[in-house]
Structures are given as C-alpha cells and as structure tokens.
Motif scaffolding. Structure first.
Motif, short mmCIF file in Angstrom:
data_model
loop_
_atom_site.label_atom_id
_atom_site.label_comp_id
_atom_site.label_asym_id
_atom_site.label_seq_id
_atom_site.Cartn_x
_atom_site.Cartn_y
_atom_site.Cartn_z
N ARG A 1 33.84 -9.75 37.88
CA ARG A 1 32.64 -9.89 37.04
C ARG A 1 32.94 -9.54 35.59
N GLU A 2 33.71 -8.47 35.39
CA GLU A 2 34.00 -8.06 34.01
C GLU A 2 34.83 -9.11 33.27
N SER B 1 27.73 -8.57 27.79
CA SER B 1 28.03 -7.30 28.43
C SER B 1 28.13 -7.47 29.94
N LEU B 2 28.89 -6.58 30.57
CA LEU B 2 29.02 -6.63 32.02
C LEU B 2 27.67 -6.39 32.68
N GLU B 3 26.88 -5.47 32.14
CA GLU B 3 25.57 -5.17 32.73
C GLU B 3 24.67 -6.40 32.72
N TYR B 4 24.70 -7.13 31.61
CA TYR B 4 23.86 -8.32 31.50
C TYR B 4 24.32 -9.38 32.49
N TYR B 5 25.64 -9.57 32.61
CA TYR B 5 26.13 -10.57 33.55
C TYR B 5 25.78 -10.20 34.99
N VAL B 6 25.90 -8.92 35.33
CA VAL B 6 25.57 -8.48 36.68
C VAL B 6 24.10 -8.78 36.99
N ARG B 7 23.22 -8.55 36.01
CA ARG B 7 21.80 -8.86 36.23
C ARG B 7 21.59 -10.35 36.50
N GLN C 1 22.84 -11.32 39.92
CA GLN C 1 21.99 -10.77 40.97
C GLN C 1 20.58 -11.34 40.94
N ASN D 1 17.58 -11.54 36.03
CA ASN D 1 17.23 -11.94 34.66
C ASN D 1 16.43 -13.23 34.72
#
Length: 301
Positions: A43-44, A53-59, A62, A65
């Motif tokens: 993911r990173e 950002s990694l956090e945004y991509y993870v959202r 999942q 978003n």
C-alpha cells in the motif's frame, strides 16, 4: 459513525486491491525482493507512486472515502499502471454517473425502428443485448447461427459458463470467457440487482469465480469467434460490438464475401431460403466439422 458503503464503493475497494496485487515490483521499476511477503505492491508503494499519504490511500482502498477528486484518480491510475479501459472503469466507479440518477427500468425495450432495421439485414447476423449481457433481440440469421442458444431471454455469460468442464481446457475458450467476464464487469452497474443476481448464480462455478475475482475490466470490442454452422462445419466468424441508443449494445457478424466465414454465411442463407430444397451433400465441410458438440457457439460474443 461511518457511512454505509455503497455497492460501487465496495467494488472500487476490491478493484484497487486486485490491481495492486496484480502488479509486480519490477513492473513499476522497483527492485525485486526475495523476502517480500506481499503479493504485488505494498500500500505504501502505491501511495508513494500516486503522491498521496498512506493514510488517505488506505481509506480509499477500504471504501471509507466517499469523495475522490479526478486529480487523485488520475494519480492512482498512473500508480497502478492502468490501461485506458482500467482508467475509464476506475473513474466510473469513483465518480457520479448517469447510472446513479436515471430511473431503474426492469426491462429494456428495443425500439420498433431498430427491430425493423435488423430484420431487413437478411445477410447480416445481429443481436441486441444490455449491459448485463441479457439478449433482447435476435434477427433471423443470428438465431440460425446458434439455434436454441442465441434467443431473447438468454444471457451471454450464462451460456459461456454453461460449457461442460471437459470442453474448457482449450485456450480459445478461456480467452473468450475472460473477455466476456471483463466486459460484464466494465459495463454493468454494481448497484443493479440483475448483475448481483447473475454473479451470485455463477459464483459457484470455479472458472467464473476466478475470472470475476481477477477484476479485469474491458469494454466490448471485436474479434474472431469459432462457430459451428450446421452442414458446413467450424468456422471463425468476425464480430464487432457497437453501442446503440438506451445504453444497449449490438453484436454484428461481418464477413468478407470470398472468405471461409462468408462461404459459411452463404451456406446458411441458402438453407434459410429453401430449407426443403437444400442438399446437404453439396455443402462444403470444414475439417473440424467432426468436432461439433453440444456446447454453444462462441460467435455469440
């Protein structure tokens, strides 16, 4: 409290994970790592390639978003090395579309004008079908090419996976089946109950389940399809899929006159014009005619 995910958001999340898993590090210029425990990219790595950002991509992955900008979608398409079809599919899943606002119609209707036009195409086989590949209208020649299979109410995907397991080993069947499933995913609406019903019905089939889980998405196009013509034998028929009004599609068999496919069509037309007078012993037989079986013709798609 998190908002419930729509069917499109679920599919978008699955699509991103599938595309990420399908990419090898070396495909995007990263050095191979024998110790890597993740299939495909991490993911990173996708987030870094996309510049988010990694956090945004993870959202996003999942399905958490609910609004993604076109700029971010374009960056994700580049990061995941999507082709034009994949990019178009990604945009359709993530952005509002006519599917979201137009009223649901349980049954498409083919206009009388279009029906009349196709009926007048005596020498051209043509079929009208919808985005779920349900057959809506079949002209006389198309019905004669695949009697008992290509009839209104049948479904191309169901016919494809109605092929017995022992007849699925050849590469041509797998390629055609893969294209059929990819077109279903590309064109159909994830929120459509008909699509959900179709997928639920076919998922117990291991071949369908594997192809559907691969999340390949490609539009209908053109190609060659093997077809058994009674009294003639096996022949490769060229087909072209066209858009028609009301979100429908038309599959047309287009043959050069002095070609094996053209001769097969002429043979079939002669049978249709004078079924009682036609002598099968005069018809040319292809070398593959002995291989004819009960499976449906691939010329349907």
């Amino acid at each position: 409290m998190l908002e419930p995910m729509t069917a499109k958001q679920v599919v978008l999340a699955e699509y991103l994970r599938a595309r990420r898993s399908a990419l090898k590090p070396e495909d995007v210029g990263l050095p191979p790592d024998p110790q890597r425990r993740v299939q495909g990219l991490r993911r990173e790595e996708v987030a870094e390639r996309a510049g988010i950002s990694l956090e945004y991509y993870v959202r996003i992955e999942q399905g958490q978003n609910h609004r993604i900008s076109e700029q971010v979608l374009d960056a994700l398409a580049r990061a995941l090395d999507l082709d034009e079809s994949g990019r178009s599919y990604l945009y359709r899943l993530a952005l509002p579309s006519p599917f979201d606002t137009r009223p649901v119609r349980p049954d498409h209707e083919v206009s009388e004008l279009l029906r009349s036009m196709l009926d007048q195409w005596a020498g051209t086989a043509a079929v009208i079908f919808d985005r779920n590949q349900d057959l809506l209208f079949v002209n006389t020649l198309a019905a004669a090419l695949s009697p008992g299979y290509v009839v209104p109410g049948n479904n191309y995907v169901e016919m494809m996976f109605g092929t017995p397991a022992e007849n699925r080993s050849n590469e041509r069947w797998r390629d055609t089946a893969s294209d059929t499933v990819a077109a279903l995913r590309f064109h159909a609406d994830p929120d459509d109950p008909r699509l959900q019903q179709l997928v639920a019905k076919l998922t117990p089939d291991p071949d369908f389940a594997a192809m559907w889980a691969a999340h390949e998405a490609r539009p209908f196009s053109s190609g060659l399809a093997p077809n058994f013509v009674e009294g003639y034998g096996w022949v490769e028929l060229p087909f072209q899929v066209l858009d028609v009004p009301d979100g429908l599609f038309m599959n047309v068999i287009v043959c050069e006159p002095d070609s094996p496919a053209g001769f097969a069509i002429e043979h079939l037309l002669a049978r249709l014009r004078a079924p009682d007078e036609f002598d099968e012993s005069d018809a040319p037989q292809s070398e593959a005619s002995a291989e004819a079986g009960a499976e449906p013709s691939a010329a349907a798609r």
